[in-house]
Design a protein around this motif. Sequence first.
Motif, PDB file in Angstrom:
ATOM      1  N   ARG A 118       0.819  -1.213   0.000  1.00  0.00           N
ATOM      2  CA  ARG A 118       0.000   0.000   0.000  1.00  0.00           C
ATOM      3  C   ARG A 118       0.851   1.260   0.000  1.00  0.00           C
ATOM      4  N   GLY A 119       2.032   1.169  -0.601  1.00  0.00           N
ATOM      5  CA  GLY A 119       2.903   2.328  -0.725  1.00  0.00           C
ATOM      6  C   GLY A 119       3.988   2.410   0.322  1.00  0.00           C
ATOM      7  N   VAL A 120       3.886   1.637   1.369  1.00  0.00           N
ATOM      8  CA  VAL A 120       4.860   1.666   2.464  1.00  0.00           C
ATOM      9  C   VAL A 120       5.950   0.640   2.168  1.00  0.00           C
ATOM     10  N   VAL A 121       7.200   1.089   2.160  1.00  0.00           N
ATOM     11  CA  VAL A 121       8.335   0.199   1.919  1.00  0.00           C
ATOM     12  C   VAL A 121       8.846  -0.276   3.269  1.00  0.00           C
ATOM     13  N   ARG A 132       1.369   3.888  -8.117  1.00  0.00           N
ATOM     14  CA  ARG A 132       1.908   2.731  -8.828  1.00  0.00           C
ATOM     15  C   ARG A 132       0.772   1.859  -9.360  1.00  0.00           C
ATOM     16  N   LEU A 133       1.001   1.217 -10.472  1.00  0.00           N
ATOM     17  CA  LEU A 133       0.024   0.321 -11.081  1.00  0.00           C
ATOM     18  C   LEU A 133      -0.329  -0.791 -10.096  1.00  0.00           C
ATOM     19  N   PHE A 134      -1.589  -0.951  -9.783  1.00  0.00           N
ATOM     20  CA  PHE A 134      -2.089  -1.959  -8.848  1.00  0.00           C
ATOM     21  C   PHE A 134      -1.413  -1.872  -7.474  1.00  0.00           C
ATOM     22  N   GLN A 135      -1.083  -0.661  -7.051  1.00  0.00           N
ATOM     23  CA  GLN A 135      -0.467  -0.492  -5.731  1.00  0.00           C
ATOM     24  C   GLN A 135      -1.348  -1.101  -4.651  1.00  0.00           C
ATOM     25  N   SER A 140      -5.313   2.379  -8.629  1.00  0.00           N
ATOM     26  CA  SER A 140      -4.245   3.043  -7.880  1.00  0.00           C
ATOM     27  C   SER A 140      -3.405   3.999  -8.717  1.00  0.00           C
ATOM     28  N   SER A 141      -3.227   3.722  -9.984  1.00  0.00           N
ATOM     29  CA  SER A 141      -2.397   4.596 -10.824  1.00  0.00           C
ATOM     30  C   SER A 141      -3.240   5.625 -11.577  1.00  0.00           C
ATOM     31  N   MET A 142      -4.522   5.689 -11.282  1.00  0.00           N
ATOM     32  CA  MET A 142      -5.418   6.619 -11.967  1.00  0.00           C
ATOM     33  C   MET A 142      -5.909   7.686 -11.002  1.00  0.00           C
ATOM     34  N   ILE A 143      -6.266   8.838 -11.545  1.00  0.00           N
ATOM     35  CA  ILE A 143      -6.662   9.974 -10.719  1.00  0.00           C
ATOM     36  C   ILE A 143      -7.813   9.633  -9.775  1.00  0.00           C
ATOM     37  N   GLN A 144      -8.727   8.769 -10.202  1.00  0.00           N
ATOM     38  CA  GLN A 144      -9.860   8.437  -9.352  1.00  0.00           C
ATOM     39  C   GLN A 144      -9.505   7.458  -8.229  1.00  0.00           C
TER      40      GLN A 144
END
Length: 188
Positions: A118-121, A132-135, A140-144
């Motif tokens: 979910r974005g956390v490394v 990121r794509l399919f984060q 996830s990679s789209m404005i909505q």
Amino acid sequence: MDVDVALLEGRDAGRRQAWGEAHALLGAADAVRPLDPPDVELLVEAADMLGHGDEAIVLLRRVERVARTAGVRDGRLELADGTRPEVANVLWCTGFRPDVGWIDLDVFDADGEPVQRRGVVEGRPGLYFVGRLFQYAMASSMIQGVGRDAEFVVRHLAGRSGRAPVAARAVGSRKPSARGAGTGVSPG
């Protein structure tokens, strides 16, 4: 009222989205002692939500614009003009191309994708990804869909700092804003 009490109560009112109360308390505290950037952001949001767009614009003028980010040296941000500001956080927005080749850390899988949840490394405190794509989901990679992921990352980041997150909103808007690429810094 004591400034520190007004700040605490104003932040709490902002978390509860009690915009009138947050605006009054933070405005009173600001009249006594200039607010720190996160509190200014909350006051801007409260002013905006109450329809005080002109006041929000004046408050936003307190945000310091800095030179373009040139890189990182010795673990510190370095700007194109050679200055190295003390900052607590850097939001490095790369725009619409998923280029992370400039990140020289062992955080990528065999396909060059960041290993994150979910974005956390994990294992790299303070390193996050958004967009990121399919984060987290297909959007996830789209404005909505990026807003949900960004909110998750901001809440995680705020939890590390002990500060409450403030939703970024465009002045005169009721929805989170989508802004172009750039670098934002918050003083350390």
